[in-house]
Scaffold this motif. Structure first.
Motif, PDB file in Angstrom:
ATOM      1  N   ARG A 130       0.831  -1.206   0.000  1.00  0.00           N
ATOM      2  CA  ARG A 130       0.000   0.000   0.000  1.00  0.00           C
ATOM      3  C   ARG A 130       0.869   1.260   0.000  1.00  0.00           C
ATOM      4  O   ARG A 130       0.571   2.229  -0.696  1.00  0.00           O
ATOM      5  N   GLU A 131       1.925   1.237   0.786  1.00  0.00           N
ATOM      6  CA  GLU A 131       2.811   2.411   0.849  1.00  0.00           C
ATOM      7  C   GLU A 131       3.429   2.709  -0.511  1.00  0.00           C
ATOM      8  O   GLU A 131       3.440   3.859  -0.970  1.00  0.00           O
ATOM      9  N   ILE A 132       3.943   1.653  -1.159  1.00  0.00           N
ATOM     10  CA  ILE A 132       4.564   1.845  -2.471  1.00  0.00           C
ATOM     11  C   ILE A 132       3.522   2.259  -3.502  1.00  0.00           C
ATOM     12  O   ILE A 132       3.746   3.163  -4.317  1.00  0.00           O
ATOM     13  N   GLY A 133       2.351   1.597  -3.454  1.00  0.00           N
ATOM     14  CA  GLY A 133       1.292   1.947  -4.391  1.00  0.00           C
ATOM     15  C   GLY A 133       0.830   3.383  -4.225  1.00  0.00           C
ATOM     16  O   GLY A 133       0.586   4.089  -5.213  1.00  0.00           O
ATOM     17  N   THR A 134       0.712   3.831  -2.984  1.00  0.00           N
ATOM     18  CA  THR A 134       0.296   5.216  -2.733  1.00  0.00           C
ATOM     19  C   THR A 134       1.318   6.204  -3.281  1.00  0.00           C
ATOM     20  O   THR A 134       0.963   7.206  -3.919  1.00  0.00           O
ATOM     21  N   MET A 135       2.601   5.925  -3.037  1.00  0.00           N
ATOM     22  CA  MET A 135       3.642   6.827  -3.535  1.00  0.00           C
ATOM     23  C   MET A 135       3.638   6.889  -5.059  1.00  0.00           C
ATOM     24  O   MET A 135       3.802   7.965  -5.648  1.00  0.00           O
ATOM     25  N   GLY A 139       2.708   9.935  -7.944  1.00  0.00           N
ATOM     26  CA  GLY A 139       3.659  10.365  -8.962  1.00  0.00           C
ATOM     27  C   GLY A 139       5.100   9.998  -8.705  1.00  0.00           C
ATOM     28  O   GLY A 139       5.989  10.483  -9.409  1.00  0.00           O
ATOM     29  N   ALA A 140       5.367   9.164  -7.700  1.00  0.00           N
ATOM     30  CA  ALA A 140       6.752   8.776  -7.421  1.00  0.00           C
ATOM     31  C   ALA A 140       7.312   7.970  -8.586  1.00  0.00           C
ATOM     32  O   ALA A 140       6.673   7.042  -9.081  1.00  0.00           O
ATOM     33  N   LEU A 141       8.494   8.330  -9.021  1.00  0.00           N
ATOM     34  CA  LEU A 141       9.147   7.629 -10.117  1.00  0.00           C
ATOM     35  C   LEU A 141       9.818   6.355  -9.614  1.00  0.00           C
ATOM     36  O   LEU A 141      10.060   6.187  -8.419  1.00  0.00           O
ATOM     37  N   ASP A 142      10.123   5.465 -10.560  1.00  0.00           N
ATOM     38  CA  ASP A 142      10.773   4.206 -10.190  1.00  0.00           C
ATOM     39  C   ASP A 142      12.093   4.453  -9.470  1.00  0.00           C
ATOM     40  O   ASP A 142      12.431   3.761  -8.510  1.00  0.00           O
ATOM     41  N   ARG A 143      12.846   5.440  -9.937  1.00  0.00           N
ATOM     42  CA  ARG A 143      14.150   5.686  -9.319  1.00  0.00           C
ATOM     43  C   ARG A 143      14.012   6.187  -7.880  1.00  0.00           C
ATOM     44  O   ARG A 143      14.917   5.995  -7.064  1.00  0.00           O
ATOM     45  N   PHE A 144      12.887   6.824  -7.567  1.00  0.00           N
ATOM     46  CA  PHE A 144      12.668   7.260  -6.190  1.00  0.00           C
ATOM     47  C   PHE A 144      12.456   6.055  -5.276  1.00  0.00           C
ATOM     48  O   PHE A 144      12.996   6.002  -4.167  1.00  0.00           O
ATOM     49  N   MET A 222       6.541  -2.151  -9.618  1.00  0.00           N
ATOM     50  CA  MET A 222       5.182  -2.468  -9.201  1.00  0.00           C
ATOM     51  C   MET A 222       4.193  -1.455  -9.775  1.00  0.00           C
ATOM     52  O   MET A 222       4.433  -0.248  -9.750  1.00  0.00           O
ATOM     53  N   GLN A 223       3.089  -1.964 -10.314  1.00  0.00           N
ATOM     54  CA  GLN A 223       2.039  -1.093 -10.821  1.00  0.00           C
ATOM     55  C   GLN A 223       1.172  -0.610  -9.657  1.00  0.00           C
ATOM     56  O   GLN A 223       0.774  -1.407  -8.811  1.00  0.00           O
ATOM     57  N   PRO A 224       0.876   0.679  -9.593  1.00  0.00           N
ATOM     58  CA  PRO A 224       0.122   1.223  -8.450  1.00  0.00           C
ATOM     59  C   PRO A 224      -1.212   0.526  -8.213  1.00  0.00           C
ATOM     60  O   PRO A 224      -1.559   0.198  -7.082  1.00  0.00           O
ATOM     61  N   VAL A 225      -1.970   0.287  -9.281  1.00  0.00           N
ATOM     62  CA  VAL A 225      -3.287  -0.333  -9.128  1.00  0.00           C
ATOM     63  C   VAL A 225      -3.158  -1.741  -8.570  1.00  0.00           C
ATOM     64  O   VAL A 225      -3.907  -2.152  -7.676  1.00  0.00           O
ATOM     65  N   GLU A 226      -2.178  -2.505  -9.068  1.00  0.00           N
ATOM     66  CA  GLU A 226      -1.979  -3.865  -8.581  1.00  0.00           C
ATOM     67  C   GLU A 226      -1.565  -3.860  -7.114  1.00  0.00           C
ATOM     68  O   GLU A 226      -2.002  -4.700  -6.324  1.00  0.00           O
ATOM     69  N   ALA A 227      -0.708  -2.917  -6.747  1.00  0.00           N
ATOM     70  CA  ALA A 227      -0.255  -2.838  -5.360  1.00  0.00           C
ATOM     71  C   ALA A 227      -1.415  -2.559  -4.418  1.00  0.00           C
ATOM     72  O   ALA A 227      -1.553  -3.193  -3.371  1.00  0.00           O
ATOM     73  N   MET A 228      -2.275  -1.629  -4.789  1.00  0.00           N
ATOM     74  CA  MET A 228      -3.411  -1.297  -3.935  1.00  0.00           C
ATOM     75  C   MET A 228      -4.394  -2.461  -3.854  1.00  0.00           C
ATOM     76  O   MET A 228      -4.962  -2.742  -2.807  1.00  0.00           O
ATOM     77  N   ARG A 229      -4.577  -3.172  -4.964  1.00  0.00           N
ATOM     78  CA  ARG A 229      -5.513  -4.291  -4.985  1.00  0.00           C
ATOM     79  C   ARG A 229      -5.024  -5.433  -4.103  1.00  0.00           C
ATOM     80  O   ARG A 229      -5.792  -6.033  -3.354  1.00  0.00           O
ATOM     81  N   VAL A 230      -3.724  -5.750  -4.165  1.00  0.00           N
ATOM     82  CA  VAL A 230      -3.174  -6.841  -3.363  1.00  0.00           C
ATOM     83  C   VAL A 230      -3.288  -6.534  -1.886  1.00  0.00           C
ATOM     84  O   VAL A 230      -3.630  -7.373  -1.066  1.00  0.00           O
ATOM     85  N   GLU A 231      -3.024  -5.293  -1.509  1.00  0.00           N
ATOM     86  CA  GLU A 231      -3.079  -4.913  -0.099  1.00  0.00           C
ATOM     87  C   GLU A 231      -4.489  -5.039   0.445  1.00  0.00           C
ATOM     88  O   GLU A 231      -4.710  -5.419   1.576  1.00  0.00           O
ATOM     89  N   GLN A 232      -5.456  -4.670  -0.374  1.00  0.00           N
ATOM     90  CA  GLN A 232      -6.828  -4.750   0.081  1.00  0.00           C
ATOM     91  C   GLN A 232      -7.310  -6.190   0.133  1.00  0.00           C
ATOM     92  O   GLN A 232      -8.120  -6.532   0.947  1.00  0.00           O
TER      93      GLN A 232
END
Length: 232
Positions: A130-135, A139-144, A222-232
């Motif tokens: 969730r943390e990574i997906g939220t970032m 707009g957080a870039l991969d390098r961030f 990681m894709q943001p949508v996938e990250a949020m879905r897995v966490e939920q």
């Protein structure tokens, strides 16, 4: 096409987005420190595994420095003491190196350490979906994301490697004193000891960064949508 400008002259579009998501290094460092504090026990386990591996490497290196210092005195009695202690010395040998058994033990301990770091970091990635997906949604870039993981690994690696190298050196010096007496400490070259400690510390930091590379890559891609879905 260039970025659009508002009546006040400020730019919008991709350039403005880049400014929004590009955080300064100190902010990244602050986030990494907070993450280590939140997951303190997991970070502690990772650091302790590094301490054990690096301390063994440092112990071997400083033990050889102690033996080489005794050989440099060219005292026959000290040479006989080394042979009685298990060092395989030929008549013309002027230095002591690690035995094949010691080298294999060091390599195995370092490999186990790297595997442990990889597993711990992969679990950390799972916990931070969730943390990574939220970032990334913000707009957080991969390098961030990569920077965050490498900063955390770098801090843990520096702490664990430094402590491990010092502990290994201390135990090695104590072992040399216990086996050979004060003459072993008097004959040692402290410059070589410092080099051995520095090498062990550098190896530990490198192992920490290598161990986090794959988990950090997984987190960054990681894709943001996938990250949020897995966490939920």
């Amino acid at each position: 096409m260039g970025a659009k400008t508002t009546p006040s002259g400020s730019k919008t579009g991709s350039e403005q987005v880049q400014r929004q998501v590009k955080l300064p290094f100190m902010k990244s460092l602050e986030i990494s420190i907070k993450s280590i504090k939140v997951r303190f026990f997991r970070s502690l386990i990772t650091t302790l595994s590094l301490v054990l591996a690096v301390s063994f490497l440092s112990f071997i290196g400083v033990s050889n420095d102690v033996a080489n210092g005794m050989l440099d005195t060219r005292e026959p009695e000290l040479r006989r003491m080394l042979i009685r202690s298990g060092y395989d010395l030929e008549p013309g040998d002027t230095s002591v190196g690690s035995s094949p058994k010691q080298r294999w033990l060091v390599i195995l301990s370092l490999l186990v350490c790297v595997v442990g770091i990889v597993n711990a970091q992969l679990m950390a990635v799972t916990e931070r979906f969730r943390e990574i997906g939220t970032m990334k949604c913000l707009g957080a870039l991969d390098r961030f994301i990569l920077r965050l993981f490498f900063l955390e690994a770098g801090m843990q690696g520096l702490a664990g490697a430094s402590i491990g190298a010092l502990l290994g050196a201390i135990f090695s010096l104590f072992s040399g004193w216990a086996r050979f007496g004060s003459v072993a400490i008097a004959a040692i070259s402290w410059n070589e000891v410092v080099v051995s400690i520095a090498v062990a510390t550098a190896v530990g930091c490198l192992l920490s960064l290598l161990g986090v590379f794959y988990p950090a890559l997984v987190a960054a891609r990681m894709q943001p949508v996938e990250a949020m879905r897995v966490e939920q």
